[in-house]
Design a protein around this motif. Structure first.
Motif, short mmCIF file in Angstrom:
data_model
loop_
_atom_site.label_atom_id
_atom_site.label_comp_id
_atom_site.label_asym_id
_atom_site.label_seq_id
_atom_site.Cartn_x
_atom_site.Cartn_y
_atom_site.Cartn_z
N ASP A 72 0.73 5.52 2.93
CA ASP A 72 1.23 4.29 2.31
C ASP A 72 1.38 3.19 3.35
N ARG A 73 1.69 3.60 4.58
CA ARG A 73 1.84 2.60 5.64
C ARG A 73 0.52 2.28 6.31
N GLY A 74 -0.57 2.78 5.73
CA GLY A 74 -1.88 2.39 6.22
C GLY A 74 -2.55 3.38 7.15
N ALA B 45 5.95 15.78 -2.88
CA ALA B 45 5.00 14.76 -2.45
C ALA B 45 5.48 13.35 -2.80
N ARG C 172 3.28 8.55 -9.65
CA ARG C 172 2.12 8.03 -8.91
C ARG C 172 1.10 9.16 -8.84
N ARG D 248 7.22 -1.56 -5.01
CA ARG D 248 6.79 -0.67 -3.93
C ARG D 248 5.28 -0.58 -3.87
N LEU E 261 -0.09 -4.14 2.22
CA LEU E 261 -0.29 -3.71 3.60
C LEU E 261 -1.77 -3.72 3.96
N ARG F 205 -0.60 6.61 12.73
CA ARG F 205 -1.59 5.69 12.17
C ARG F 205 -2.87 6.45 11.81
N LEU G 297 1.75 11.41 3.10
CA LEU G 297 1.53 10.35 2.11
C LEU G 297 2.30 9.09 2.48
N GLU G 298 3.47 9.28 3.08
CA GLU G 298 4.25 8.13 3.52
C GLU G 298 3.46 7.36 4.59
N ARG H 140 -0.54 10.70 -5.77
CA ARG H 140 0.23 11.47 -4.82
C ARG H 140 0.37 12.93 -5.22
N MET I 21 -3.58 -6.17 6.50
CA MET I 21 -4.33 -5.67 7.66
C MET I 21 -5.74 -6.23 7.68
N ILE J 45 2.53 -1.55 -0.81
CA ILE J 45 1.46 -0.71 -0.25
C ILE J 45 0.13 -1.44 -0.32
#
Lengths: 167, 152, 681
Positions: free
Chosen positions: C186-188, B120, B8, B134, B141, C161, C182-183, B11, B145, B138
């Motif tokens: 990814d979760r916004g 990372a 990716r 995956r 999401l 967040r 980065l995680e 990243r 939202m 993302i």
């Protein structure tokens, strides 16, 4: 140009689109024969569950598409008029550059061969198979202007309803 | 079957951990190259690979979705270097070298070093289906939202 | 073959590192995949860690400096000499003529015993490099929150967040942190990076704020002004859990986002965006680092960060908190162990009579010296003035790391006696009278405390060759001086630490060895699971409430002038580590940057007619250094950037100290760049 739009609030996650897609991309185009075919017919769009929502993901046929940019062999090409991104399996070497740059995760892999697989927006059909199969009209195939008009109509209906309540 | 080293690039923090780890695992020469822009380049183990087509000594062989390099057969003609569309083959003196997906580690049931060491999480060792799944999660999401904000 | 679990000897993240050992020899490293922090990952430094072990440049025997060069001596002779010279100076000039530098690279046990030795000898002149990196966090966060440490574990960042990153380049310095940022992304999560330089960390940002160096407080106060104006503060949290808010509100009443924009050079809209994102999100975290602390206003900068977090109630819950990322593998532990001039083990001030006497009685003494000792930079000044006659430096390299290096060299040369204990013959060791070789991390056992407050055990993987561990040396030395009558094993010392420091009471060698993920202090008893998240219900201040301390922007101590028109800032790069004593010796790392370079904006480079790769001379009022030009948009015009891993960079830096934390203002110095180094183009 017509595009496939998704009305998320309508998707119930029935996976009909996935099934229709796989059948459409089989040799026989018939579900009963398709299941025993090799290469195994595969879907090119995916219904995911995110934040308790069902979401159909399919190639957005992006303008100046990143996957086309990343492809080193010319297997992916974009029609300048329709913006449809087409994949030529004969040229594909399975390097996954397209998969790695795609922001929507909609470039998959063929089952038997190590090559990419993606939505071709059903070249032989007037309406793509997934759209036709969607029982709730969560997937629609129309011009962007038309889709925006549809949304406006829905919003107008809401406003009108509230006026009615207010008297 | 079907496991690949997938990247990716968004990243990548260009920390060179993969290069250092790869060099350690392969006797001092790294088979992965990190560009300053933040993209690790390594052999993509292509189907009908160009390097394989041009190799006339049979030093390159395709097996189980993997391009395997036999160092002892290599004459150092550099044709594979010229043919590779990614520049993912190096030259060590008069022999080529390229990613072997850490075959010695996989024999012990371990992941390739670059994928495991990446701090990372830019490099992963997974199949295309999981990788794309995956990514869809993302992308989904932010889409979800957006819908939450619209209130429906 | 077996895999021995150790802790990586580089940064403060505390990543586990398995060493493959066969027939007593380390043959490779293995990734430990079940650790909650790393999931097996390691940065390039960790990957190359094994190079230290059998490095040909390591010192293998004690050496004394004589006119003709170095002479190797035996261990007994060396320790005899060290003990005699230290005691001579003590007898002649009193204990305060001794200076001790402890090491953030050594284990908790070694630091504890080292500072105990100094204090039993009658001086508080014991300090270490935490002074040069996070002393403002220790001082500032202790005032505001009651504890100067990171509030939440690193993996907890995934629950944030909004992540506000200020003056931290963790992508290069603590690469594992980027995994969790980065995680979260990814979760916004919304990621904001404020840094004068466009670092690899800034590339991760949703919003990048290129502020002028030294204007952190203006940015933070600007954000707080926005938050107050828009009513985004968490007033319930402020009322229930904090004190002093009215003073802060009053201090911000005449500050506005426009003023902040004027000082920082940022677009006001960006400051508003950052403020709204931070205040509105359900869980916001602040990561900060040297860009905040290494200023003459370091403590104020930290207080401003704390003010912002407290104002929005972003402390004490998962995904929130303050993350001062520590630089060395055991800088947290060394500070906990009291290797600080003004604090005893467990952060007891030396001036606190009760706490000091309690510790003294544990050590079998009536009392310990109450007067706070000299800090790192002050020790060097005292050496120049002749007040400090002898120094004992354990694993530090002040000749490269201390500011205004010209003075440091003068100080070290002036000492009557200098003993240095290190792996390599560092720039500091070359000035020493006595050099003691030591075991590296894989050649000894002991516990390390990571930046997260995670205490972990590192096992001995291989037997040292010709060298002793720091703990053995200190033990033998103390025995020779007559401070104690035996040497100690790490387990014994850790048990004593448990008695001395309440937060470590429940941390025993047995528990650490049995656990793969370590224990977070405070851990008051043996059945306590540890405390990953601090300040959940009450703050660690005496009354349990957090404090606001209003602070205001002050211009940096040095502004660009006609002669020195550029601002120089320093920092790190991924392949190198701190003073470079380790990384410059390791080829797999040093090949990425074999010599000093300087980053210059293309606009400035064009004005000066510089080309990429050219050698230039950089000078400040204090000294000069040569470097290779890298032309890059990463720095704004008028700013140059130098990595501080190479000797010489600190010849340029400023020795102005923060009034409370005594940290030097490394980050902003005026300088000029001239064409043509001595080696030409």
């Amino acid at each position: 140009m017509k595009e496939i739009f998704v009305r998320l609030d309508r998707c119930v996650g029935c996976h009909s689109c996935e099934l229709a897609c796989a059948v459409e991309h089989s040799r026989s185009k018939n579900i009963f024969e398709a299941i025993s075919e090799t290469p195994r017919p595969r879907r090119r769009l995916y219904v995911e569950y995110v934040m308790a929502r069902k979401m159909p993901f399919l190639c957005r046929h992006c303008e100046d598409a990143p996957c086309v940019r990343a492809c080193r062999t010319g297997a992916l090409t974009q029609d300048p008029l329709t913006r449809i991104v087409t994949h030529n399996p004969d040229k594909c070497i399975g390097c996954w550059m397209c998969t790695m740059v795609c922001p929507y995760g909609v470039i998959g892999r063929e089952w038997e061969r190590r090559i990419a697989l993606k939505c071709d927006r059903c070249p032989g059909r007037e309406i793509p198979a997934c759209v036709e199969a969607c029982p709730t009209k969560a997937l629609v195939f129309m011009e962007q202007e038309e889709f925006a008009r549809l949304t406006r109509l829905e919003a107008a209906e809401e406003v009108a309803k509230s006026y009615r309540i207010a008297g | 079957m079907g496991y690949e080293v997938l990247v990716r690039p968004e990243r990548c923090i260009s920390c060179y951990a993969c290069e250092v780890a790869c060099a350690r695992e392969h006797g001092g020469l790294s088979n992965v190259w990190v560009l300053p822009q933040g993209v690790p380049i390594l052999c993509r183990h292509c189907q009908n690979a160009a390097c394989l087509e041009v190799c006339y000594t049979g030093a390159l062989e395709q097996r189980d979705g993997e391009v395997i390099f036999h160092r002892e057969k290599c004459t150092g003609c550099e044709l594979c270097l010229l043919a590779c569309p990614f520049g993912a083959i190096g030259l060590d003196g008069k022999r080529a070298y390229k990613c072997d997906l850490c075959s010695h580690r996989r024999q012990e049931g371990l992941m390739p070093a670059c994928a495991l060491t990446c701090p990372a999480g830019a490099i992963s060792y997974s199949c295309v289906a999981d990788f794309s799944h995956r990514k869809r999660g993302i992308a989904g999401l932010s889409w979800a939202m957006g819908y939450e904000r619209r209130g429906k | 073959m077996k895999v021995v679990p150790t802790i990586c000897p580089y940064c403060g993240a505390g990543c586990p590192l398995g060493i493959k050992v066969s027939n007593g020899e380390a043959i490779g490293i293995e990734y430990i995949t079940d650790h909650p922090l790393t999931k097996g990952a390691l940065c390039p430094k960790g990957n190359a860690a094994l190079e230290i072990l059998y490095h040909p440049n390591r010192i293998r025997s004690p050496m004394v400096r004589e006119r003709g060069g170095w002479r190797e001596i035996g261990w007994d002779e060396a320790l005899e000499l060290l003990a005699r010279r230290l005691m001579e100076v003590k007898e002649k000039h009193g204990p305060d003529a001794l200076g001790f530098l402890s090491s953030a690279k050594a284990t908790n046990e070694e630091n504890y015993l080292f500072q105990k030795m100094a204090r039993l000898l009658g001086t508080n002149n014991v300090d270490h490099c935490a002074r040069l990196c996070h002393s403002p966090s220790v001082v500032g966060l202790r005032k505001a929150l009651g504890s100067g440490t990171m509030t939440n574990p690193i993996p907890d960042l995934a629950n944030s967040r909004c992540i506000f990153i200020l003056g931290s380049n963790f992508a290069e310095n603590h690469p594992i942190v980027s995994r969790w940022v980065l995680e979260a992304k990814d979760r916004g999560a919304f990621v904001i990076v404020a840094d004068p330089r466009y670092t690899p960390t800034a590339q991760l940002a949703n919003l990048y704020l290129p502020l002028r160096p030294g204007t952190n407080i203006a940015l933070l106060n600007g954000m707080m002004a926005v938050i107050l104006r828009e009513g985004l503060a968490d007033f319930q949290f402020i009322a229930q859990r904090t004190k002093g808010f009215e003073a802060l509100r009053a201090s911000l009443s005449d500050f506005s986002v426009e003023k902040a924009s004027e000082i920082t050079g940022l677009n006001p809209a960006d400051i508003v965006t950052a403020a709204r994102a931070y205040a509105r999100s359900e869980a916001s975290a602040i990561i900060y680092c040297m860009g905040v602390t290494q200023h003459a206003t370091g403590t104020d900068n930290v207080l401003a960060c704390a003010n912002l977090a407290l104002m929005c109630g972003q402390v004490g819950r998962p995904g929130t908190g303050l993350f001062p990322l520590r630089g060395q593998n055991n800088v947290q532990g060394a500070s906990d162990m009291g290797a600080l001039a003004d604090l005893l083990p467990g952060y007891v001030p030396t001036t606190d009579d009760g706490g000091r006497r309690r510790l003294a009685s544990l050590w079998g003494r009536e009392d310990l010296p109450p007067k706070p000792g000299l800090t790192v930079v002050e020790m060097m000044e005292a050496a120049i003035e002749g007040k400090i006659k002898a120094m004992y430096i354990m694993g530090e390299n002040p000749a490269v790391s201390d500011p205004k290096a010209g003075d440091t060299l003068k100080a070290l040369e002036k000492l009557e006696f200098l003993a240095v204990q290190d792996l390599f013959l560092t720039e500091t060791a070359q000035l020493a009278h006595l050099v003691l070789p030591v075991a590296c991390w894989a050649e000894k056992s002991g516990s390390y405390t990571s930046t997260e407050r995670r205490v972990q055990w590192s096992e001995k993987a291989v037997e040292p060759q010709g060298v002793l561990s720091d703990l053995e040396i200190i033990g033998l030395l103390g025995k020779k001086i007559g401070l104690w009558d035996k040497t100690f094993s790490p387990e014994e010392v850790l048990r004593e630490i448990g008695l001395a420091i309440p937060a470590y009471r429940g941390i025993t060698p047995e528990r650490l060895k049995a656990s793969t993920e370590g224990i977070f202090w405070p851990c008051p008893d043996q059945s306590h699971p540890g405390t990953p998240i601090l300040h959940r219900d009450r703050f660690l201040t005496p009354d349990g409430k957090a404090n606001f301390y209003p602070v205001s922007h002050q211009p940096p101590k040095e502004e660009p002038s006609l002669n020195f028109p550029l601002i120089m800032t320093t920092g790190r790069m991924v392949a190198h580590y701190n003073s470079g004593a380790l990384s410059r010796n390791i080829l797999p790392l040093s090949r990425y940057a074999p010599s000093l370079w300087v980053e210059i904006n293309p606009q400035d480079a064009e004005e000066m007619g510089l080309v990429e790769g050219e050698r230039v001379r950089i000078s400040s009022p204090r000294g000069e250094v040569e470097a290779m030009v890298r032309i890059s948009e990463k720095v704004i015009p008028g700013l140059i950037f130098l990595p501080f891993h190479f000797p010489g960079v600190n010849f340029l830096t400023l020795k102005e100290l923060d009034p409370e934390a005594r940290i030097p203002a490394y980050k902003v110095s005026a300088c000029r760049v001239e064409k043509g180094g001595s080696h030409g183009v």
